[in-house]
Enzyme design. Sequence first.
Site, PDB file in Angstrom:
ATOM      1  N   LYS A  24       0.772  -1.142  -0.020  1.00 58.50           N
ATOM      2  CA  LYS A  24       0.016   0.007   0.092  1.00 58.50           C
ATOM      3  C   LYS A  24       0.824   1.404   0.003  1.00 58.50           C
ATOM      4  O   LYS A  24       0.534   2.128  -0.760  1.00 58.50           O
ATOM      5  CB  LYS A  24      -0.960  -0.029   1.336  1.00 58.50           C
ATOM      6  CG  LYS A  24      -1.908   1.149   1.139  1.00 58.50           C
ATOM      7  CD  LYS A  24      -2.843   1.009   2.401  1.00 58.50           C
ATOM      8  CE  LYS A  24      -3.692  -0.228   2.213  1.00 58.50           C
ATOM      9  NZ  LYS A  24      -4.619  -0.274   3.322  1.00 58.50           N
ATOM     10  N   ARG A  94      -3.403   3.026   8.385  1.00 54.83           N
ATOM     11  CA  ARG A  94      -3.671   1.884   7.955  1.00 54.83           C
ATOM     12  C   ARG A  94      -2.783   0.842   7.850  1.00 54.83           C
ATOM     13  O   ARG A  94      -1.329   1.507   7.761  1.00 54.83           O
ATOM     14  CB  ARG A  94      -4.309   2.011   6.483  1.00 54.83           C
ATOM     15  CG  ARG A  94      -5.598   3.085   6.154  1.00 54.83           C
ATOM     16  CD  ARG A  94      -5.671   3.321   4.717  1.00 54.83           C
ATOM     17  NE  ARG A  94      -6.862   4.312   4.533  1.00 54.83           N
ATOM     18  CZ  ARG A  94      -7.989   3.965   4.050  1.00 54.83           C
ATOM     19  NH1 ARG A  94      -8.515   2.869   3.832  1.00 54.83           N
ATOM     20  NH2 ARG A  94      -9.128   5.066   3.655  1.00 54.83           N
ATOM     21  N   GLY A 103      -8.295  -7.182   4.079  1.00 56.35           N
ATOM     22  CA  GLY A 103      -9.289  -7.293   5.293  1.00 56.35           C
ATOM     23  C   GLY A 103      -8.687  -8.101   6.503  1.00 56.35           C
ATOM     24  O   GLY A 103      -9.332  -8.246   7.484  1.00 56.35           O
ATOM     25  N   MET A 105      -5.992  -7.157   8.343  1.00 54.50           N
ATOM     26  CA  MET A 105      -5.389  -6.300   9.490  1.00 54.50           C
ATOM     27  C   MET A 105      -6.346  -4.954   9.595  1.00 54.50           C
ATOM     28  O   MET A 105      -7.224  -4.744   8.870  1.00 54.50           O
ATOM     29  CB  MET A 105      -3.949  -5.798   8.990  1.00 54.50           C
ATOM     30  CG  MET A 105      -3.025  -7.316   9.222  1.00 54.50           C
ATOM     31  SD  MET A 105      -1.362  -6.866   8.874  1.00 54.50           S
ATOM     32  CE  MET A 105      -1.321  -6.385   7.020  1.00 54.50           C
ATOM     33  N   ARG A 338      -4.167  -1.501  -5.855  1.00 58.48           N
ATOM     34  CA  ARG A 338      -3.212  -2.544  -5.616  1.00 58.48           C
ATOM     35  C   ARG A 338      -3.331  -3.731  -6.593  1.00 58.48           C
ATOM     36  O   ARG A 338      -4.536  -3.471  -7.418  1.00 58.48           O
ATOM     37  CB  ARG A 338      -3.214  -3.082  -4.274  1.00 58.48           C
ATOM     38  CG  ARG A 338      -4.635  -3.825  -3.944  1.00 58.48           C
ATOM     39  CD  ARG A 338      -4.966  -3.815  -2.594  1.00 58.48           C
ATOM     40  NE  ARG A 338      -6.380  -4.194  -2.261  1.00 58.48           N
ATOM     41  CZ  ARG A 338      -6.862  -4.360  -1.017  1.00 58.48           C
ATOM     42  NH1 ARG A 338      -5.975  -3.953   0.067  1.00 58.48           N
ATOM     43  NH2 ARG A 338      -8.084  -4.630  -0.885  1.00 58.48           N
ATOM     44  N   HIS A 454      -5.321 -43.275   1.341  1.00 57.42           N
ATOM     45  CA  HIS A 454      -6.093 -44.139   0.260  1.00 57.42           C
ATOM     46  C   HIS A 454      -7.244 -43.087  -0.221  1.00 57.42           C
ATOM     47  O   HIS A 454      -7.354 -42.982  -1.499  1.00 57.42           O
ATOM     48  CB  HIS A 454      -6.528 -45.321   0.728  1.00 57.42           C
ATOM     49  CG  HIS A 454      -7.117 -46.009  -0.158  1.00 57.42           C
ATOM     50  ND1 HIS A 454      -8.622 -46.159  -0.296  1.00 57.42           N
ATOM     51  CD2 HIS A 454      -6.905 -46.840  -1.248  1.00 57.42           C
ATOM     52  CE1 HIS A 454      -8.897 -46.866  -1.469  1.00 57.42           C
ATOM     53  NE2 HIS A 454      -7.941 -47.336  -2.070  1.00 57.42           N
ATOM     54  N   SER A 770      12.196 -43.272 -11.720  1.00 64.32           N
ATOM     55  CA  SER A 770      11.122 -42.600 -11.107  1.00 64.32           C
ATOM     56  C   SER A 770      10.989 -42.202  -9.508  1.00 64.32           C
ATOM     57  O   SER A 770      10.837 -43.270  -8.781  1.00 64.32           O
ATOM     58  CB  SER A 770       9.508 -43.128 -11.448  1.00 64.32           C
ATOM     59  OG  SER A 770       8.670 -42.326 -11.347  1.00 64.32           O
ATOM     60  N   CYS A 838       6.675 -39.367  -9.680  1.00 66.58           N
ATOM     61  CA  CYS A 838       5.336 -39.957  -9.863  1.00 66.58           C
ATOM     62  C   CYS A 838       4.513 -39.787  -8.468  1.00 66.58           C
ATOM     63  O   CYS A 838       3.681 -40.351  -8.279  1.00 66.58           O
ATOM     64  CB  CYS A 838       5.259 -41.365 -10.441  1.00 66.58           C
ATOM     65  SG  CYS A 838       6.104 -42.613  -9.393  1.00 66.58           S
ATOM     66  N   TYR A 858      10.549 -35.348 -16.409  1.00 66.79           N
ATOM     67  CA  TYR A 858       8.985 -35.072 -16.452  1.00 66.79           C
ATOM     68  C   TYR A 858       8.596 -35.289 -14.933  1.00 66.79           C
ATOM     69  O   TYR A 858       9.268 -35.688 -14.019  1.00 66.79           O
ATOM     70  CB  TYR A 858       8.271 -36.347 -17.135  1.00 66.79           C
ATOM     71  CG  TYR A 858       8.838 -37.675 -16.752  1.00 66.79           C
ATOM     72  CD1 TYR A 858       7.563 -38.300 -15.893  1.00 66.79           C
ATOM     73  CD2 TYR A 858       9.621 -38.415 -17.153  1.00 66.79           C
ATOM     74  CE1 TYR A 858       7.971 -39.541 -15.185  1.00 66.79           C
ATOM     75  CE2 TYR A 858       9.766 -39.958 -16.710  1.00 66.79           C
ATOM     76  CZ  TYR A 858       8.870 -40.356 -15.748  1.00 66.79           C
ATOM     77  OH  TYR A 858       9.041 -41.405 -15.283  1.00 66.79           O
TER      78      TYR A 858
END
Length: 886
Positions: A24, A94, A103, A105, A338, A454, A770, A838, A858
Amino acid sequence: MTEEKLVYLFEEGNAQMKELLGGKGANLAEMTRIGLPVPPGFTISTGACRTFFEEDKAIPQSLQEEWAAALKTLEGALGKEFGSPENPLLVSVRSGAVHSMPGMMDTILNLGLNDKTLEGLAASSGNRAFALDCYRRFIQMFSDVVLHIDHFYFEEALTAQKMEAGVQQDPDLSEADLEKLITAYKGIVKNHTRKGFPQEPLEQLELAVKAVFDSWDNQRARVYRRLNRIPDHLGTAVNVQAMVFGNMGEDSGTGVAFTRNPSTGEKKIYGEFLINAQGEDVVAGIRTPLPIERMGEKMPGVHKEFLDVCALLEKHYRDMQDIEFTVEKGKLFLLQTRTGKRTTAAAVKAAVDMESEGLIDREEAVMRVDASQIDQLLHSQIDPGAKLKVIATGLPASPGAASGKIVFDADKAEEMAETGEKVLLVRTETTPDDIHGIVAAQGVLTTRGGMTSHAAVVARGMGKPCVCGCEAVEIDGALGIMEVEGLTLKEGELLSIDGSTGRVIRGQVPLIPPRLSSEFQHFLSWADEYRDMGVRANADTPEDAAKAREFGAQGIGLCRTEHMFMAQERLPVVQEMILAGDKKERDRALARLLPMQQQDFKEIFRAMASLPVTIRLLDPPLHEFLPNLEKLVIERTRLKCSGAPEKEIYEKDKLIKQIRSLSEANPMLGHRGCRLGILFPEIYEMQVDAIFHAVAELQDEGIQVTPEIMIPLVGTSRELEILRQMVEERALAISREQGREFHYLVGTMIELPRACVTAGSIAAHADFFSFGTNDLTQTTFGYSRDDAESKFLHHYINSKIIPENPFAVLDREGVGDLVKTGVDRGRREKPGLKMGICGEHGGDPSSIDFCQQVGLNYVSCSPFRVPVARLAAAQAALRMKKAGKG
């Protein structure tokens, strides 16, 4: 040594000083710098907040001297004096953290008013009712934020005064009414504090600054930071700004607006304003605001100026802005800008549109969307406008929302679903036996288990909502009820869950269906241009495989063959195989299972259409496929008591004995994975035969498949050497038998610490690694996954013993170091060795960033996380490129 500067006038800062001035403060400074109408003020730095906490919440003398000097500058600029009874300077105080925390603080307006300055404000403004209104607002806000007196008492007094006056709206109160209200407010303060309301403006300021600093550590701020992974040590800045007044009459007002629609991303000013009001009136909901378009009717000149400012700010910051403004006697003032919070759908649309508008380039567009929020687009969500009866909260194990009739049994869930009823499976915990019930249910709620239990893993793989570890819920299956904090719900009653937040909600909730926009598809294609890691899916069925391809998966990184054994028609055959008295009996059962497995693999290979498929051979302990021992003992007792035939009791006893012989003290570290394949090679041989027969059948259809066969839980190179040899022998035998050639890879899942540190010797027998980071995390920490998440991890995280749940976000320091060791040692032995991940971490953006850094080829995750992984992998590559490492 020069003492650290703690106070900065707005004209001394700029947008790049967020770490020091907070978001801010930096933006107020930036708007001042570019000449926009910002009321003058100063910012007390985040460093001052950190000092405040370090010094046992004391304000140092040097800070008071700096803000006194800054106040003098404001007084000179405005021709007013702080605390003057004739022409008082009033300020707002502020918060302003480095990362936006809307919202979370505290804010105080009209500071500097007291019994004397009230008269000065009334005289200088020529409007006594306005001055009285400011004073009553200040007393209420200061008392709430600083003196910790609940605002309810003040609202109650305000309502009573309006009733006495016979008016509906606050602005309709007369001067006499307001004077009575101020007297009542002061009485509330005296009753609660045993002191009068503070009258000294400098004391008010010091108390207000302390309160804002303190609000950094309030409960809602701590929770917000934890949810958004904002560090606790940053602290908040405090912005002290000259007041401008939106409550001076019909030519004044206040409002909030976004430069684009924060829900949809549409390029259109979206906001609200109120005539004759102050800022808190808009957000408090006491009065109904008007849409921003109506401002053009009420204040056409100001509205045009505001639209121009919105366009300028969006162009300047090159992003959607959230702007707070006040109009005082026809003059526009900006109180904040902001980066606007937005839904994921809006973020995607805004990024795509801004790129086409030339506001940002494509790389920046890809970085604009939070990868972890992509889930929102792929699952039904609860309508944010719905009123909810939340009865409990558990772990948000699988995103999305679902409603259905409560069912406590998997078989019953399947039966009811087949008749078209929507059900919610509620269990103490789920086991592989419940898979059909999970398939049938809209979602799953368990009272035990964690984020990788699970239920959680299976639900995520299916894209079903799931809430786990909801310990407030007690289930009595015998009575067919569940109890929550004194509330009793019966089987068949409607219940809803929100898998994104962990909320359990009574009744049915309205849902918003997922919408995969053309912008989203287009956006993900951009992400694919920048990433250099592949993205695969964990998929066990042709349906999972098809869904994975739909979401852009480039293959299957983990196909868990044990899930294929759980179908109701197969389980008896699997149990027959496990309970076989000798190898001959086992071979008979395996011969029946082989064509089933062959068909499974054939359908998955076909669904992936020549893309790579990594098949993990059977991993879990065999006892997981057997009936529940406790239930069998109860059944045996019932048979004995009812006088059942001795042969029937004998068979039950025999089964109980067999199951007990297979049970283990610690099955997760026992006879499972490759150990199973070495002691019972015929089980793995059946699976390998099924793979190559399926490949052969697809070759006849013109589909070329290169299966990747993965050996689980390898801890020594010899284990992999033995099982690789078995795979090669079976492949060769089937190749000769059918007169054809197979191309395949054999690798291993690295999921034990020993495998990581001996990766060099293991790599000698592997075509790929993997990393199974679920079990690697478990074995590295020495945590039982489900027990840790349900018993102590929450406390560990809240107590800052560990920063995150290591089963959700990869622990880089420990588990990550082992992964890096495995990568380095494996590739030292075999350069270019293909490596992936994985575990569940394959769908977590932070963990994907780590995978990029250590050079994995990957990541693999559940099908519904594939879009998340595609974006996260692109962002990881772009970050590495920016850091000069790519």
